[in-house]
Design a protein around this motif. Structure first.
Motif, PDB file in Angstrom:
ATOM      1  N   THR A  41     -17.957  38.633 -24.836  1.00  0.00           N
ATOM      2  CA  THR A  41     -17.680  39.617 -25.883  1.00  0.00           C
ATOM      3  C   THR A  41     -16.184  39.886 -25.954  1.00  0.00           C
ATOM      4  O   THR A  41     -15.585  39.941 -27.042  1.00  0.00           O
ATOM      5  CB  THR A  41     -18.424  40.938 -25.588  1.00  0.00           C
ATOM      6  N   ASN A  42     -15.553  40.073 -24.783  1.00  0.00           N
ATOM      7  CA  ASN A  42     -14.111  40.309 -24.749  1.00  0.00           C
ATOM      8  C   ASN A  42     -13.351  39.146 -25.371  1.00  0.00           C
ATOM      9  O   ASN A  42     -12.407  39.336 -26.134  1.00  0.00           O
ATOM     10  CB  ASN A  42     -13.629  40.486 -23.308  1.00  0.00           C
ATOM     11  N   ALA A  43     -13.766  37.924 -25.007  1.00  0.00           N
ATOM     12  CA  ALA A  43     -13.084  36.745 -25.535  1.00  0.00           C
ATOM     13  C   ALA A  43     -13.182  36.735 -27.059  1.00  0.00           C
ATOM     14  O   ALA A  43     -12.202  36.466 -27.761  1.00  0.00           O
ATOM     15  CB  ALA A  43     -13.689  35.481 -24.938  1.00  0.00           C
ATOM     16  N   ALA A  44     -14.375  37.054 -27.566  1.00  0.00           N
ATOM     17  CA  ALA A  44     -14.563  37.046 -29.018  1.00  0.00           C
ATOM     18  C   ALA A  44     -13.723  38.130 -29.678  1.00  0.00           C
ATOM     19  O   ALA A  44     -13.159  37.942 -30.758  1.00  0.00           O
ATOM     20  CB  ALA A  44     -16.047  37.243 -29.345  1.00  0.00           C
ATOM     21  N   LYS A  45     -13.628  39.302 -28.984  1.00  0.00           N
ATOM     22  CA  LYS A  45     -12.935  40.447 -29.580  1.00  0.00           C
ATOM     23  C   LYS A  45     -11.414  40.331 -29.479  1.00  0.00           C
ATOM     24  O   LYS A  45     -10.693  40.690 -30.382  1.00  0.00           O
ATOM     25  CB  LYS A  45     -13.374  41.732 -28.853  1.00  0.00           C
ATOM     26  N   HIS A  46     -10.942  39.880 -28.297  1.00  0.00           N
ATOM     27  CA  HIS A  46      -9.507  40.040 -28.023  1.00  0.00           C
ATOM     28  C   HIS A  46      -8.716  38.744 -27.869  1.00  0.00           C
ATOM     29  O   HIS A  46      -7.498  38.779 -27.929  1.00  0.00           O
ATOM     30  CB  HIS A  46      -9.297  40.826 -26.713  1.00  0.00           C
ATOM     31  N   SER A  47      -9.373  37.600 -27.630  1.00  0.00           N
ATOM     32  CA  SER A  47      -8.591  36.479 -27.089  1.00  0.00           C
ATOM     33  C   SER A  47      -7.996  35.516 -28.137  1.00  0.00           C
ATOM     34  O   SER A  47      -6.996  34.878 -27.875  1.00  0.00           O
ATOM     35  CB  SER A  47      -9.457  35.671 -26.134  1.00  0.00           C
ATOM     36  N   THR A 105     -12.820  50.111 -20.704  1.00  0.00           N
ATOM     37  CA  THR A 105     -13.826  50.482 -19.714  1.00  0.00           C
ATOM     38  C   THR A 105     -14.731  49.300 -19.370  1.00  0.00           C
ATOM     39  O   THR A 105     -15.423  49.319 -18.361  1.00  0.00           O
ATOM     40  CB  THR A 105     -14.715  51.625 -20.239  1.00  0.00           C
ATOM     41  N   GLY A 106     -14.681  48.261 -20.224  1.00  0.00           N
ATOM     42  CA  GLY A 106     -15.585  47.126 -20.016  1.00  0.00           C
ATOM     43  C   GLY A 106     -15.297  46.390 -18.720  1.00  0.00           C
ATOM     44  O   GLY A 106     -16.192  46.208 -17.884  1.00  0.00           O
ATOM     45  N   LEU A 107     -14.046  45.992 -18.526  1.00  0.00           N
ATOM     46  CA  LEU A 107     -13.683  45.233 -17.321  1.00  0.00           C
ATOM     47  C   LEU A 107     -13.859  46.090 -16.070  1.00  0.00           C
ATOM     48  O   LEU A 107     -14.329  45.612 -15.034  1.00  0.00           O
ATOM     49  CB  LEU A 107     -12.229  44.755 -17.432  1.00  0.00           C
ATOM     50  N   SER A 145     -21.689  38.099 -20.086  1.00  0.00           N
ATOM     51  CA  SER A 145     -21.877  38.658 -21.425  1.00  0.00           C
ATOM     52  C   SER A 145     -20.654  39.470 -21.857  1.00  0.00           C
ATOM     53  O   SER A 145     -20.128  39.308 -22.962  1.00  0.00           O
ATOM     54  CB  SER A 145     -23.151  39.512 -21.411  1.00  0.00           C
ATOM     55  N   GLU A 146     -20.157  40.342 -20.962  1.00  0.00           N
ATOM     56  CA  GLU A 146     -18.983  41.163 -21.301  1.00  0.00           C
ATOM     57  C   GLU A 146     -17.743  40.285 -21.477  1.00  0.00           C
ATOM     58  O   GLU A 146     -16.925  40.499 -22.367  1.00  0.00           O
ATOM     59  CB  GLU A 146     -18.776  42.220 -20.209  1.00  0.00           C
ATOM     60  N   ALA A 147     -17.633  39.265 -20.624  1.00  0.00           N
ATOM     61  CA  ALA A 147     -16.462  38.384 -20.731  1.00  0.00           C
ATOM     62  C   ALA A 147     -16.470  37.634 -22.059  1.00  0.00           C
ATOM     63  O   ALA A 147     -15.423  37.474 -22.701  1.00  0.00           O
ATOM     64  CB  ALA A 147     -16.446  37.404 -19.559  1.00  0.00           C
TER      65      ALA A 147
HETATM   66 MG   LIG Z   1     -14.656  44.727 -23.370  1.00  0.00          MG
END
Ligand SMILES: [Mg+2]
Ligand SMILES: Nc1ncnc2c1ncn2[C@@H]1O[C@H](COP(=O)(O)OP(=O)(O)O)[C@@H](O)[C@H]1O
Length: 493
Positions: free
Chosen positions: A416-422, A456-458, A412-414
């Motif tokens: 979200t990160n992909a959607a936010k940052h990648s 802090t997510g990773l 789930s966090e990965a």
């Molecule tokens: Mg994150």
């Protein structure tokens, strides 16, 4: 240590005498050969060749004996009157006397040099052994590996026949944790012993200090019986103290009649400190892991509780409000158009609020995870992702709740990160179980550059995975996408 201590002193002395006799005989032969050509007194010095090796390997007393034997043989065979140890000529007598003194002094010097060399070698052996062990401690090798290594180092360094490490149990027994022996022998490692009879472990426990047992003869008890069966004559033991408490003992034993030298306990003590450090480190690590795991479990439980409260409380009430609203809407006369449209709006708002609440609850703790397990929950995650997700999920059995929850949050966090940052166009999520390890991998074809230290997510994910004894790897080169992988051991979770 000229010879292995396993030979008894009597035999050793006898061998020394024999060697002295042979050497003197050999030199005498040479002198005899030289006699026709050289004044024999000049050849007397050759007997040093017999005295020196004896001094080096057997020490001064036997060297003196060899020197006397040499003079005696020389006087008997080569000095007038022949075939008598008497010496008529004063010059010869002085020559013999000078030789005797020289031989004794040179012999003593040689044996001192030899002893100094042995001490130096012993010290350097000890230092290298300590260094090897210290390196392993620093590397954090598993305690069991270290115990075996230390026991062997101690055994070899003390020139023992047997070395053991034992741990005191709270119930008063001891467990053998490592053993080493010079010759193959069955040594009880992993077995528990009563401390009922004579043993190093018991004496160390009772005294809390160094222990020397000179004999096991006639002693009772499981450990003493084992010692007798192995032909052990004497043993020494050194306590291992961890944080002030007695943790265990290292014992070295010999089958030789000669006891261990006086400084042996001090040599072992250097190792016990390293062992104690390793145990302290391992215990601290285990405690840290356990407390991390407790933090994660507590947090998950709280989230589940909040999700249930939302589901059973606010969500239920909103649902029943929506139903009552529907009933009310049905009762509104058709001419009250304005009221009717306002109620429609209210109903729409209520449905939106309900959806939002459901979404929030799912984010807090996905009910589908508890119902269907990891794969269905990951499929649901993939469906909601803004970027298309390709799934390669291994049909896994139901795993422990902690594991499923952690793997779910990881993905789930990965995502979200992909959607936010990648800025990726495609994500892949795969799970697999190989060799008792659950592998979870998320890859995106985005810009890369993910970094544990920038958020802090990773870091939270890493804590979560490591709390279960697992491992996270992140590979995110700039411009080449990001791969985040977690490995969870299926055991102990
Ligand atoms: Mg994150
Ligand atoms: N999939 C990804 N692609 C590119 N960059 C990423 C990706 N995931 C994380 N990052 C970068 O790593 C940083 C740390 O991520 P994370 O710890 O999750 O913190 P955040 O709260 O910012 O998401 C992010 O701020 C972002 O710069």
């Amino acid at each position: 240590m000229a010879l292995r201590r396993t030979r008894s002193p009597g035999i050793r002395r006898l061998m020394g005498l024999l060697a002295a006799g042979l050497l003197v005989a050999a030199v005498t032969g040479v002198v005899k050969l030289g006699e026709p050509h050289v004044p024999t007194l000049n050849l007397l010095v050759l007997y040093l060749l017999a005295v020196l090796p004896i001094a080096v390997f057997w020490g001064t007393p036997l060297a003196v004996v060899t020197a006397v034997l040499s003079v005696w043989t020389y006087a008997y065979l080569f000095v007038a009157p022949l075939h008598s140890v008497l010496v008529a000529d004063a010059e010869n007598a002085i020559g013999l006397g000078v030789f005797l003194v020289t031989a004794v002094v040179v012999g003593e010097l040689a044996s001192r040099l030899r002893r100094a060399a042995l001490v130096a070698k012993r010290l350097s052996d000890e230092q290298s052994a300590l260094r090897r062990v210290a390196t392993q401690v620093a590397r954090g090798v598993p305690p069991a590996v270290l115990f075996t290594a230390v026991t062997e180092e101690v055994g070899r360094l003390c020139d023992a026949d047997l070395a053991r490490m034992e741990r005191y149990e709270p119930d008063g027994m001891v467990t053998g944790v490592a053993a080493w022996s010079r010759v193959p022998a069955h040594l009880a490692v992993g077995e528990r012993f009563e401390l009922d009879g004579l043993s190093v472990a018991r004496d160390v426990r009772d005294s809390g200090g160094l222990v020397r047992l000179e004999s096991f003869a006639g002693a009772s008890g499981a450990i003493a019986r084992e010692a007798q069966a192995l032909g052990i004559r004497s043993s020494i033991g050194c306590p291992i103290k961890v944080g002030g408490r007695l943790w265990g003992v290292i014992a070295a034993s010999t089958t030789s009649d000669t006891p261990f030298p006086a400084n042996t306990e001090a040599q072992i003590a250097g190792f016990t400190e390293l062992v104690a450090t390793a145990i302290e480190n391992a215990e601290a690590r285990a405690e840290l892991m356990a407390s991390r795991a407790r933090v994660v479990v507590t947090a998950d439980r709280t989230r589940r509780q909040i999700e249930r409260n939302l589901h059973d409380g606010a969500q239920q009430r909103l649902v029943s409000l929506a139903m009552r609203l529907q009933t009310t809407q049905a009762k509104v006369p058709s001419e009250l158009v304005e009221l009717s449209s306002e109620l429609d709006q209210l109903a729409g708002g209520l449905t939106d609020a309900l959806d939002e609440l459901r979404e929030t609850a799912r984010g807090i703790h996905p009910a589908i995870l508890a119902e269907g397990g990891l794969s269905p929950a990951l499929k649901a995650l993939a469906r909601r992702s803004a970027i298309p997700v390709q799934l390669a999920l291994r049909a896994e059995p139901r795993l422990s709740e902690r594991l499923e929850v952690s793997a779910y949050y990881f993905v789930s966090e990965a995502l979200t990160n992909a959607a936010k940052h990648s800025h990726a166009s495609l994500l892949t999520v795969s799970t697999n179980i190989v060799g008792g390890v659950l592998h979870v991998q998320i890859h995106d074809d985005g810009q890369g550059g993910a970094d544990f230290t920038r958020g802090t997510g990773l870091l939270g994910l890493r804590d979560r995975v490591e709390a279960l004894g697992g491992r996270v790897t992140l590979d995110s080169p700039r411009g080449l996408g990001t791969t985040l992988m977690a490995e969870f051991p299926l055991t102990d979770s």
